[in-house]
Scaffold this motif. Structure first.
Motif, PDB file in Angstrom:
ATOM      1  N   VAL A 155       0.754  -1.236  -0.039  1.00  0.00           N
ATOM      2  CA  VAL A 155       0.047  -0.128   0.016  1.00  0.00           C
ATOM      3  C   VAL A 155       0.810   1.181  -0.039  1.00  0.00           C
ATOM      4  CG1 VAL A 155      -1.852   1.278   1.437  1.00  0.00           C
ATOM      5  CG2 VAL A 155      -1.825  -1.163   1.120  1.00  0.00           C
ATOM      6  N   SER A 156       0.329   2.418  -0.640  1.00  0.00           N
ATOM      7  CA  SER A 156       1.319   3.289  -0.818  1.00  0.00           C
ATOM      8  C   SER A 156       1.589   3.981   0.634  1.00  0.00           C
ATOM      9  CB  SER A 156       0.760   4.659  -1.755  1.00  0.00           C
ATOM     10  OG  SER A 156      -0.567   4.945  -1.142  1.00  0.00           O
ATOM     11  N   VAL A 157       2.474   4.815   0.799  1.00  0.00           N
ATOM     12  CA  VAL A 157       3.032   5.345   2.300  1.00  0.00           C
ATOM     13  C   VAL A 157       1.592   6.218   2.722  1.00  0.00           C
ATOM     14  CG1 VAL A 157       4.396   7.087   3.514  1.00  0.00           C
ATOM     15  CG2 VAL A 157       5.249   5.232   1.885  1.00  0.00           C
ATOM     16  N   GLU A 158       1.185   7.077   1.484  1.00  0.00           N
ATOM     17  CA  GLU A 158       0.025   7.819   2.063  1.00  0.00           C
ATOM     18  C   GLU A 158      -1.265   7.190   2.285  1.00  0.00           C
ATOM     19  OE1 GLU A 158       2.047   8.008  -0.778  1.00  0.00           O
ATOM     20  OE2 GLU A 158       3.115   9.880  -0.286  1.00  0.00           O
ATOM     21  N   ASP A 159      -1.392   6.410   1.601  1.00  0.00           N
ATOM     22  CA  ASP A 159      -2.668   5.580   1.812  1.00  0.00           C
ATOM     23  C   ASP A 159      -2.514   4.682   2.954  1.00  0.00           C
ATOM     24  OD1 ASP A 159      -4.023   6.393  -0.595  1.00  0.00           O
ATOM     25  OD2 ASP A 159      -3.678   4.431  -1.780  1.00  0.00           O
ATOM     26  N   ARG A 160      -1.544   4.291   3.238  1.00  0.00           N
ATOM     27  CA  ARG A 160      -1.269   3.403   4.612  1.00  0.00           C
ATOM     28  C   ARG A 160      -1.459   4.447   5.632  1.00  0.00           C
ATOM     29  NH1 ARG A 160       2.413   3.315   7.906  1.00  0.00           N
ATOM     30  NH2 ARG A 160       3.860   4.514   6.695  1.00  0.00           N
ATOM     31  N   ARG A 161      -0.798   5.615   5.927  1.00  0.00           N
ATOM     32  CA  ARG A 161      -0.695   6.526   6.914  1.00  0.00           C
ATOM     33  C   ARG A 161      -2.321   6.929   7.119  1.00  0.00           C
ATOM     34  NH1 ARG A 161       4.406   9.914   5.261  1.00  0.00           N
ATOM     35  NH2 ARG A 161       6.049   8.657   6.240  1.00  0.00           N
ATOM     36  N   THR A 162      -3.112   7.118   6.037  1.00  0.00           N
ATOM     37  CA  THR A 162      -4.456   7.520   6.035  1.00  0.00           C
ATOM     38  C   THR A 162      -5.503   6.451   6.574  1.00  0.00           C
ATOM     39  OG1 THR A 162      -3.955   9.180   4.244  1.00  0.00           O
ATOM     40  CG2 THR A 162      -6.421   8.577   4.751  1.00  0.00           C
ATOM     41  N   HIS A 163      -5.138   5.049   6.242  1.00  0.00           N
ATOM     42  CA  HIS A 163      -6.267   4.165   6.463  1.00  0.00           C
ATOM     43  C   HIS A 163      -5.892   2.970   7.192  1.00  0.00           C
ATOM     44  CE1 HIS A 163      -8.753   6.121   3.488  1.00  0.00           C
ATOM     45  NE2 HIS A 163      -7.775   6.199   2.605  1.00  0.00           N
ATOM     46  N   GLU A 164      -4.524   2.904   7.597  1.00  0.00           N
ATOM     47  CA  GLU A 164      -4.304   1.556   8.216  1.00  0.00           C
ATOM     48  C   GLU A 164      -4.775   1.322   9.780  1.00  0.00           C
ATOM     49  OE1 GLU A 164       0.147   1.375   9.187  1.00  0.00           O
ATOM     50  OE2 GLU A 164       0.097   3.399   9.708  1.00  0.00           O
ATOM     51  N   ARG A 165      -5.127   2.462  10.229  1.00  0.00           N
ATOM     52  CA  ARG A 165      -6.067   2.116  11.446  1.00  0.00           C
ATOM     53  C   ARG A 165      -7.539   1.783  11.243  1.00  0.00           C
ATOM     54  NH1 ARG A 165      -1.876   5.263  14.047  1.00  0.00           N
ATOM     55  NH2 ARG A 165      -1.605   4.543  16.045  1.00  0.00           N
ATOM     56  N   ALA A 166      -8.035   2.262  10.282  1.00  0.00           N
ATOM     57  CA  ALA A 166      -9.307   1.757   9.949  1.00  0.00           C
ATOM     58  C   ALA A 166      -9.112   0.319   9.464  1.00  0.00           C
ATOM     59  CB  ALA A 166      -9.958   2.609   8.932  1.00  0.00           C
ATOM     60  N   MET A 167      -7.956   0.075   8.669  1.00  0.00           N
ATOM     61  CA  MET A 167      -8.038  -1.393   8.346  1.00  0.00           C
ATOM     62  C   MET A 167      -7.623  -2.449   9.226  1.00  0.00           C
ATOM     63  SD  MET A 167      -5.560  -0.916   4.602  1.00  0.00           S
ATOM     64  CE  MET A 167      -6.480  -0.077   3.399  1.00  0.00           C
ATOM     65  N   THR A 190      11.498   0.599  -4.084  1.00  0.00           N
ATOM     66  CA  THR A 190      10.069   1.080  -3.816  1.00  0.00           C
ATOM     67  C   THR A 190       9.783   0.403  -2.649  1.00  0.00           C
ATOM     68  OG1 THR A 190       9.752   1.203  -6.346  1.00  0.00           O
ATOM     69  CG2 THR A 190       7.733   0.927  -4.973  1.00  0.00           C
ATOM     70  N   LEU A 191      10.101  -1.059  -2.404  1.00  0.00           N
ATOM     71  CA  LEU A 191       9.508  -1.522  -1.196  1.00  0.00           C
ATOM     72  C   LEU A 191      10.304  -1.197  -0.012  1.00  0.00           C
ATOM     73  CD1 LEU A 191       9.414  -5.362  -2.522  1.00  0.00           C
ATOM     74  CD2 LEU A 191       7.519  -4.058  -1.645  1.00  0.00           C
ATOM     75  N   LEU A 192      11.696  -0.927  -0.187  1.00  0.00           N
ATOM     76  CA  LEU A 192      12.538  -0.426   0.876  1.00  0.00           C
ATOM     77  C   LEU A 192      11.944   0.977   1.427  1.00  0.00           C
ATOM     78  CD1 LEU A 192      14.868  -1.134   2.352  1.00  0.00           C
ATOM     79  CD2 LEU A 192      16.412   0.205   0.871  1.00  0.00           C
ATOM     80  N   LYS A 193      11.576   1.761   0.520  1.00  0.00           N
ATOM     81  CA  LYS A 193      10.884   3.178   0.887  1.00  0.00           C
ATOM     82  C   LYS A 193       9.901   3.030   1.601  1.00  0.00           C
ATOM     83  CE  LYS A 193      13.956   6.477  -0.605  1.00  0.00           C
ATOM     84  NZ  LYS A 193      14.437   7.402   0.206  1.00  0.00           N
ATOM     85  N   ARG A 194       8.894   2.264   1.220  1.00  0.00           N
ATOM     86  CA  ARG A 194       7.642   1.954   1.954  1.00  0.00           C
ATOM     87  C   ARG A 194       7.803   1.366   3.395  1.00  0.00           C
ATOM     88  NH1 ARG A 194       4.475  -0.886  -3.107  1.00  0.00           N
ATOM     89  NH2 ARG A 194       4.315   1.047  -4.428  1.00  0.00           N
ATOM     90  N   ASN A 195       8.734   0.285   3.353  1.00  0.00           N
ATOM     91  CA  ASN A 195       8.894  -0.354   4.528  1.00  0.00           C
ATOM     92  C   ASN A 195       9.471   0.544   5.635  1.00  0.00           C
ATOM     93  OD1 ASN A 195      10.027  -3.469   2.588  1.00  0.00           O
ATOM     94  ND2 ASN A 195       8.066  -2.654   3.486  1.00  0.00           N
ATOM     95  N   LEU A 196      10.636   1.264   5.181  1.00  0.00           N
ATOM     96  CA  LEU A 196      11.227   2.211   6.121  1.00  0.00           C
ATOM     97  C   LEU A 196      10.159   3.322   6.553  1.00  0.00           C
ATOM     98  CD1 LEU A 196      14.614   2.786   3.992  1.00  0.00           C
ATOM     99  CD2 LEU A 196      14.536   1.852   6.435  1.00  0.00           C
ATOM    100  N   ALA A 197       9.287   3.764   5.849  1.00  0.00           N
ATOM    101  CA  ALA A 197       8.332   4.871   6.378  1.00  0.00           C
ATOM    102  C   ALA A 197       7.443   3.963   7.313  1.00  0.00           C
ATOM    103  CB  ALA A 197       7.617   5.223   5.285  1.00  0.00           C
ATOM    104  N   ALA A 198       7.050   2.981   7.127  1.00  0.00           N
ATOM    105  CA  ALA A 198       6.176   2.209   8.082  1.00  0.00           C
ATOM    106  C   ALA A 198       7.001   1.984   9.558  1.00  0.00           C
ATOM    107  CB  ALA A 198       5.518   0.844   7.734  1.00  0.00           C
TER     108      ALA A 198
END
Length: 377
Positions: A294-306, A359-367
């Motif tokens: 999931v994109s960083v922006e979408d994860r940050r916005t929706h992960e708790r709802a998920m 791409t994966l590394l950047k998403r993983n690091l952000a999370a």
């Protein structure tokens, strides 16, 4: 354009189809060995006894690293209801190095046993229908439902939409609740356990660090390097963490291991590629998926709802509340980062692999940064 390979059978006269008796299909070592008689035996074992197959046509699909996969079109006679017009066959890898990895990693045996277990279980996540599976740690013959024409495959680079993300999380919850809690005596012998692979991944991550430094110079920010150095230092401890809450997990729920089916009321997810199935914390799968697919922006916005949606699908009767889920998620989302870092030392660095890994590394690091995951254990 895909080249179709056709196998034709010429028959004389009528009479009984002697080939189509319910006989266990022979274990095949290569896709090229698939023939009409073998397909008839598979269909008979799947409940379609009496089907007369005239010819089959095969075309390669996918780009699996451990197995070879083809779509088999089946041209048959008879009026038996429900006989599939095509199936997917997944066999042991023809490439010697890939085949050796399939054996050494236990991937073949885990996928065989996963399909056997999941196909027998009720109220479990959606997987392709199983027609036939045979094999062991030495190889696999898997024949499953062909969903090519009614689904679309996920794309790891672009990631999935929010709606698709909710669908995947729901399927993971259905899988986890079916086998939760899984204590030591209930764990299948074939299921992967994180502590058992700590040596492998600790070594892979250490070997990856200079590769990342050379390959991604200028693309990794200072605070991200701090996270990576901590990963290197704490990887073994993460893999060897006590397993307090356990269930059967997919282990590799990347979005390109998901098929999506669009329906009037939304989208549904179908999970494939069960080579990393293991006994792990439930949030291993969820964190792996959300931190990488999931994109960083979408994860940050929706992960708790998920995570709340996960709980609603998992059920409150299993003594797994939202606070505990978030506590586990904070630590377990490192599953994606650990895997991505280790992959740098395993995969050949082509242009496409480079794009995928960064791409994966950047998403993983952000999370990991968002949840301060490395400080949680």
């Amino acid at each position: 354009m895909i080249t179709w390979i056709s196998y034709y059978l010429t028959k004389s006269g009528g009479g009984t189809n002697e080939r189509n008796m319910t006989v266990k299909p022979q274990f095949l070592t290569a896709l090229q060995q698939i023939d009409v008689a073998w397909v008839e035996q598979v269909l008979a074992c799947a409940g379609y006894s009496g089907v007369l197959v005239r010819n089959i046509e095969m075309a390669p699909i996918g780009a699996g690293n451990v197995s070879d996969t083809v779509r088999v079109r089946i041209n048959h006679d008879g009026n038996i209801a429900g006989v599939p017009g095509s199936v997917i066959c997944k066999f042991s890898a023809g490439d010697p190095l890939a085949h050796a990895h399939g054996i050494g990693s236990g991937s073949y045996g885990r996928e065989v046993e996963s399909y056997r277990s999941l196909s027998r279980a009720d109220a479990v996540c959606r997987i392709p229908r199983l027609y036939w599976v045979d094999g062991s740690n030495e190889g696999i013959n898997l024949v499953i439902e062909d969903l090519t024409d009614c689904t679309r495959a996920g794309n790891q680079l672009t990631g999935c939409s929010v709606r698709e993300g909710f669908a995947v999380v729901e399927e993971l919850a259905r899988l986890h609740r079916r086998f939760y809690p899984m204590n030591g005596t209930e764990r299948p012998e074939w299921a992967l356990v994180m502590a058992d692979v700590a040596d492998y991944w600790d070594d892979a991550i250490r070997r990856a660090m200079p590769i990342i430094a050379d390959n991604d110079f200028g693309r990794i920010k200072p605070h991200e390097w701090d996270i990576l150095r901590t990963v290197e230092r704490k990887a073994r401890a993460w893999f060897e963490m006590p397993l307090e809450r356990a269930t059967l997990t997919h282990g590799d729920p990347r979005v390109d291991n998901i098929l999506f089916e669009d329906r009037e009321k939304g989208v549904s997810a179908i999970t494939i590629d069960w080579q990393m199935t293991g006994c792990r914390n439930p949030m291993h799968d969820v964190g792996y998926f959300l931190s990488g697919s999931v994109s960083v922006e979408d994860r940050r916005t929706h992960e708790r709802a998920m995570l709340e949606h996960y709980l609603s699908s998992f059920g409150t009767e299993n003594d797994y509340d939202l606070a505990t889920i978030e506590q586990d998620y904070r630590v377990q989302l490192l599953s994606g980062l650990m895997t991505t870092v280790g992959a740098y030392s395993v995969l050949p660095m082509t242009e496409s692999v480079d794009l995928l890994l960064i791409t994966l590394l950047k998403r993983n690091l952000a999370a990991a940064a968002d949840w301060d995951s490395l400080s949680a254990f």
